[in-house]
Motif scaffolding. Structure first.
Motif, PDB file in Angstrom:
ATOM      1  N   LEU A   1     -54.906 -20.327  30.652  1.00 34.32           N
ATOM      2  CA  LEU A   1     -53.754 -21.587  31.265  1.00 34.32           C
ATOM      3  C   LEU A   1     -52.534 -21.194  31.399  1.00 34.32           C
ATOM      4  O   LEU A   1     -51.935 -21.226  32.419  1.00 34.32           O
ATOM      5  N   GLU A   2     -51.997 -20.005  30.472  1.00 35.04           N
ATOM      6  CA  GLU A   2     -50.776 -19.740  30.541  1.00 35.04           C
ATOM      7  C   GLU A   2     -50.676 -18.580  31.299  1.00 35.04           C
ATOM      8  O   GLU A   2     -49.780 -18.316  32.245  1.00 35.04           O
ATOM      9  N   LEU A   3     -51.422 -17.420  31.165  1.00 39.32           N
ATOM     10  CA  LEU A   3     -51.516 -16.070  31.784  1.00 39.32           C
ATOM     11  C   LEU A   3     -51.860 -16.473  33.540  1.00 39.32           C
ATOM     12  O   LEU A   3     -51.184 -15.823  34.416  1.00 39.32           O
ATOM     13  N   ASP A   4     -52.751 -17.583  33.797  1.00 47.17           N
ATOM     14  CA  ASP A   4     -53.136 -17.923  35.254  1.00 47.17           C
ATOM     15  C   ASP A   4     -51.802 -18.133  35.905  1.00 47.17           C
ATOM     16  O   ASP A   4     -51.615 -17.836  37.124  1.00 47.17           O
ATOM     17  N   TRP A   5     -50.858 -18.795  35.287  1.00 51.54           N
ATOM     18  CA  TRP A   5     -49.680 -19.236  35.992  1.00 51.54           C
ATOM     19  C   TRP A   5     -48.664 -18.372  36.310  1.00 51.54           C
ATOM     20  O   TRP A   5     -47.794 -18.268  37.193  1.00 51.54           O
TER      21      TRP A   5
END
Length: 393
Positions: free
Chosen positions: A150-154
């Motif tokens: 969720l965080e890295l994809d952003w």
């Protein structure tokens, strides 16, 4: 992507670093280092993260990292004493101090790059599923898939433009599949129905009664089973690059590696850019990826799931079978597939579109399993998804 901060900008598409709009030459490793710091938008970047993204996991000395940090500081008019632009956090890593604004070169516009907040939903078996929301407008559920964080994809140059673009028209709900990203890493239960239960748990936790779905790759059989079991919850469904019958349950294609070989390569080379597995993975998933996109994929591999869990999950999703659910789906469905996709055969999407009553089918001109934002087909896909999911008939 263009990152802007203070007097500076980094254009990753054209590989240009500029000060007050004037290009400034940087050594490639210094450019990559500054890009990684800018992409983090003030978050701490560890030495291990820099080694993975800048040096592709090679063994390097602290002195080498320090030399590149000093060169980056010099380019920004900073010093190790002032640390006005790049801050050193002893024994932990580095931070870019100024606020960073990211601009998608595909026209998404300026967006704040801080990752949306993360919440947890409890699935039926007690598994904690991490989920998040971004954007505004009617809801759209993106079903969790094999590689996500969720965080890295952003901050990923492959996924961020996709998430930001959908966020222009929808309140986008997304979650990390069990075993991956920020969701619970235990993979004791990996049947198709367990993953369907995770989708239901996220929808319930978000208060969604009826909503459209976007599902890609191995998320497709999850979406199909969910729509068949809960038709009252799904208004529309877009299925991209997926399948109804997993690889382990269908006849092998000419030249396709057997399962034991694939799982052995995953265990031996997960997240290692010089490994045979990673080179094969990239050549199949995103053969047209830029160096920045490929480096980001390596980082997501390393941090989203362990090599052992990746093998367990790969074996599980290759055995998903939603073929008996297809004729029971009664929601409007759009099926999209890249014509040159080497991961999932287009025949699977053709079968899905031909079996779900009234489903539409669109083929895109691409050889990438994951559609890249620099491809003409990316815009075609985004327009098709948006128009279809916003329809009211």
């Amino acid at each position: 992507m263009i990152y802007r901060f203070d007097r500076f900008s980094i254009d990753t598409t054209r590989h240009v670093f500029a000060c007050d709009g004037e290009p400034v030459h940087l050594e490639p490793q210094v450019f990559a280092l500054l890009t990684e710091l800018a992409r983090a938008h003030g978050a701490l970047v560890s030495k291990d993260q820099l080694v993975q993204s800048v040096w592709q996991g090679l063994a390097i000395s602290d002195a080498t990292i320090s030399a590149r940090i000093n060169a980056a500081r010099m380019a920004l008019g900073d010093t190790g004493r002032d640390q006005r632009m790049i801050r050193t956090v002893p024994k932990r890593g580095f931070q870019l101090v100024p606020e960073v604004i990211g601009q998608d070169v595909q026209g998404v516009g300026d967006v704040a790059m801080a990752a949306p907040s993360v919440r947890f939903a409890m699935s039926g078996d007690g598994a904690a599923i991490a989920h998040s929301v971004n954007g505004s407008g009617p809801p759209l559920m993106r079903v969790g898939h094999w590689l996500s964080h969720l965080e890295l994809d952003w901050r990923c140059p492959v996924w961020q433009p996709f998430l930001a673009r959908l966020g222009r028209n929808f309140t986008l709900h997304r979650y990390d599949q069990r075993g991956t990203g920020l969701s619970e890493r235990d993979l004791t239960r990996v049947d198709l129905d367990d993953f369907v239960g995770d989708l239901l748990a996220v929808a319930d936790a978000a208060g969604l009664e009826t909503f459209p779905i976007f599902a890609a790759s191995q998320a497709v059989p999850v979406a199909i089973r969910f729509a068949a079991l809960h038709p009252e919850r799904v208004s529309r469904m877009v299925l991209y690059g997926g399948y109804a019958v997993g690889r382990a349950l269908r006849p092998s294609r000419p030249g396709e590696m057997d399962e034991d070989t694939v799982l052995g390569l995953i265990r031996a080379g997960w997240g290692q850019v010089d490994s045979a597995f990673f080179k094969a993975f990239i050549s199949l998933f995103i053969p047209d990826g830029t160096p920045e996109q490929i480096a980001s994929f390596a980082r997501v591999q390393n941090l989203s799931i362990t090599s052992e869990n990746a093998a367990i999950l790969r074996a599980a999703v290759d055995r998903f079978d939603a073929s008996d659910d297809l004729e029971r789906v009664r929601v409007p469905t759009l099926v999209i597939h890249a014509g040159g996709d080497a991961i999932q055969p287009i025949t699977q999407s053709q079968h899905i579109a031909g079996t779900i009553p009234g489903a539409r089918f669109t083929m895109l001109d691409s050889r990438n399993h994951v559609m890249l934002p620099q491809e003409p087909g990316w815009e075609e896909m985004m327009q098709a998804v948006t128009e279809f999911c916003l329809r009211s008939d």
